[in-house]
Write a protein that holds these residues in place. Structure first.
Motif, PDB file in Angstrom:
ATOM      1  N   LEU A  76       3.821  -5.187  -3.898  1.00 48.15           N
ATOM      2  CA  LEU A  76       2.947  -4.098  -3.447  1.00 48.15           C
ATOM      3  C   LEU A  76       3.661  -3.270  -2.387  1.00 48.15           C
ATOM      4  O   LEU A  76       3.672  -2.038  -2.446  1.00 48.15           O
ATOM      5  N   ALA A  77       4.281  -3.942  -1.435  1.00 47.71           N
ATOM      6  CA  ALA A  77       5.012  -3.238  -0.376  1.00 47.71           C
ATOM      7  C   ALA A  77       6.162  -2.417  -0.949  1.00 47.71           C
ATOM      8  O   ALA A  77       6.369  -1.268  -0.544  1.00 47.71           O
ATOM      9  N   ASP A  78       6.897  -2.991  -1.899  1.00 47.37           N
ATOM     10  CA  ASP A  78       8.001  -2.259  -2.533  1.00 47.37           C
ATOM     11  C   ASP A  78       7.504  -0.984  -3.215  1.00 47.37           C
ATOM     12  O   ASP A  78       8.094   0.086  -3.062  1.00 47.37           O
ATOM     13  N   VAL A  79       6.408  -1.109  -3.968  1.00 44.83           N
ATOM     14  CA  VAL A  79       5.867   0.037  -4.694  1.00 44.83           C
ATOM     15  C   VAL A  79       5.353   1.085  -3.710  1.00 44.83           C
ATOM     16  O   VAL A  79       5.610   2.289  -3.870  1.00 44.83           O
ATOM     17  N   LEU A  80       4.638   0.641  -2.686  1.00 42.36           N
ATOM     18  CA  LEU A  80       4.141   1.582  -1.681  1.00 42.36           C
ATOM     19  C   LEU A  80       5.293   2.313  -0.998  1.00 42.36           C
ATOM     20  O   LEU A  80       5.215   3.514  -0.743  1.00 42.36           O
ATOM     21  N   GLN A  81       6.359   1.597  -0.700  1.00 36.69           N
ATOM     22  CA  GLN A  81       7.534   2.208  -0.070  1.00 36.69           C
ATOM     23  C   GLN A  81       8.121   3.278  -0.984  1.00 36.69           C
ATOM     24  O   GLN A  81       8.444   4.376  -0.547  1.00 36.69           O
ATOM     25  N   THR A  82       8.237   2.968  -2.268  1.00 34.73           N
ATOM     26  CA  THR A  82       8.783   3.912  -3.240  1.00 34.73           C
ATOM     27  C   THR A  82       7.900   5.148  -3.357  1.00 34.73           C
ATOM     28  O   THR A  82       8.398   6.259  -3.517  1.00 34.73           O
ATOM     29  N   LEU A  83       6.584   4.952  -3.250  1.00 30.71           N
ATOM     30  CA  LEU A  83       5.648   6.074  -3.344  1.00 30.71           C
ATOM     31  C   LEU A  83       5.543   6.868  -2.041  1.00 30.71           C
ATOM     32  O   LEU A  83       4.777   7.818  -1.964  1.00 30.71           O
ATOM     33  N   GLY A  84       6.311   6.462  -1.031  1.00 32.60           N
ATOM     34  CA  GLY A  84       6.299   7.197   0.235  1.00 32.60           C
ATOM     35  C   GLY A  84       5.152   6.830   1.155  1.00 32.60           C
ATOM     36  O   GLY A  84       4.914   7.512   2.151  1.00 32.60           O
ATOM     37  N   ARG A  85       4.466   5.749   0.870  1.00 31.92           N
ATOM     38  CA  ARG A  85       3.337   5.295   1.693  1.00 31.92           C
ATOM     39  C   ARG A  85       3.857   4.240   2.666  1.00 31.92           C
ATOM     40  O   ARG A  85       3.577   3.047   2.551  1.00 31.92           O
ATOM     41  N   HIS A  86       4.651   4.711   3.632  1.00 27.82           N
ATOM     42  CA  HIS A  86       5.452   3.840   4.487  1.00 27.82           C
ATOM     43  C   HIS A  86       4.630   2.936   5.406  1.00 27.82           C
ATOM     44  O   HIS A  86       4.965   1.755   5.554  1.00 27.82           O
ATOM     45  N   GLU A  87       3.589   3.456   6.018  1.00 27.49           N
ATOM     46  CA  GLU A  87       2.794   2.623   6.931  1.00 27.49           C
ATOM     47  C   GLU A  87       2.105   1.487   6.174  1.00 27.49           C
ATOM     48  O   GLU A  87       2.085   0.350   6.645  1.00 27.49           O
ATOM     49  N   GLU A  88       1.566   1.796   4.995  1.00 24.61           N
ATOM     50  CA  GLU A  88       0.946   0.753   4.177  1.00 24.61           C
ATOM     51  C   GLU A  88       1.991  -0.270   3.727  1.00 24.61           C
ATOM     52  O   GLU A  88       1.714  -1.468   3.662  1.00 24.61           O
TER      53      GLU A  88
END
Length: 176
Positions: A76-88
């Motif tokens: 989940l963290a990897d995908v969020l990072q890729t999507l630019g949702r850095h804080e999440e």
């Protein structure tokens, strides 16, 4: 049949037939809709094939089924990072480490990388957090493994190289 689909999906992934692997994981999800790991595997393959929004939905479904699955939280963290949702993403990496402090180097290094995207953080604060994270790592990770004898398993799917390429077959010994 569900385990055979999972075995086939894994074999296809190893043979780098990623789109076919996604389809086999989708079939496994249909057959085992209550298994978090099936959704996690599908999410991982969707992420690998650059279908990030679908991967996000699949990993979130896995976490609905098993909220404490650290590997799902890491994905989940990897995908969020890729999507630019850095804080999440940072929050998810921290949650994965909190659930599994002996976690793999991958989670630690991804968290360190994600810290660079933290809004409003100073260089000193980033360095202090990175040092604390590194100091919290297990100094001898190999000690977590025992020297016990491995157990043999019968594979559901057999993959072998032929003159024409690869052959994927369901192992008749694993079919009831």
């Amino acid at each position: 049949a569900a385990n055979a689909c999972m075995g086939l999906a894994n074999a296809l992934r190893q043979m780098e037939q990623y789109e076919e692997s996604v389809e086999a994981y989708r079939r496994a999800v249909e057959l085992m809709p209550d298994h978090a790991v099936v959704y996690l595997n599908l999410a991982g393959m969707l992420s690998h094939t650059l279908h990030y929004e679908e991967a996000l939905a699949s990993v979130q479904h896995a976490l609905k089924l098993n909220p404490e699955l650290a590997s799902a939280i890491n994905l989940l963290a990897d995908v969020l990072q890729t999507l630019g949702r850095h804080e999440e993403s940072l929050a998810a990496y921290r949650r994965a480490l909190a659930l599994d402090p002996e976690a793999s180097f991958n989670i630690h290094s991804n968290l360190l990388l994600a810290l660079n995207y933290q809004a409003g953080a100073t260089a000193g604060a980033l360095l202090a957090e990175a040092r604390a994270l590194i100091r919290g790592c297990h100094p001898r990770p190999e000690s977590a493994f025992e020297g016990s004898q491995a157990e043999y398993i019968v594979p559901d799917v057999v993959v072998r190289r032929t003159y024409q390429g690869w052959a994927v077959e369901i192992n008749p010994a694993s079919v009831p």
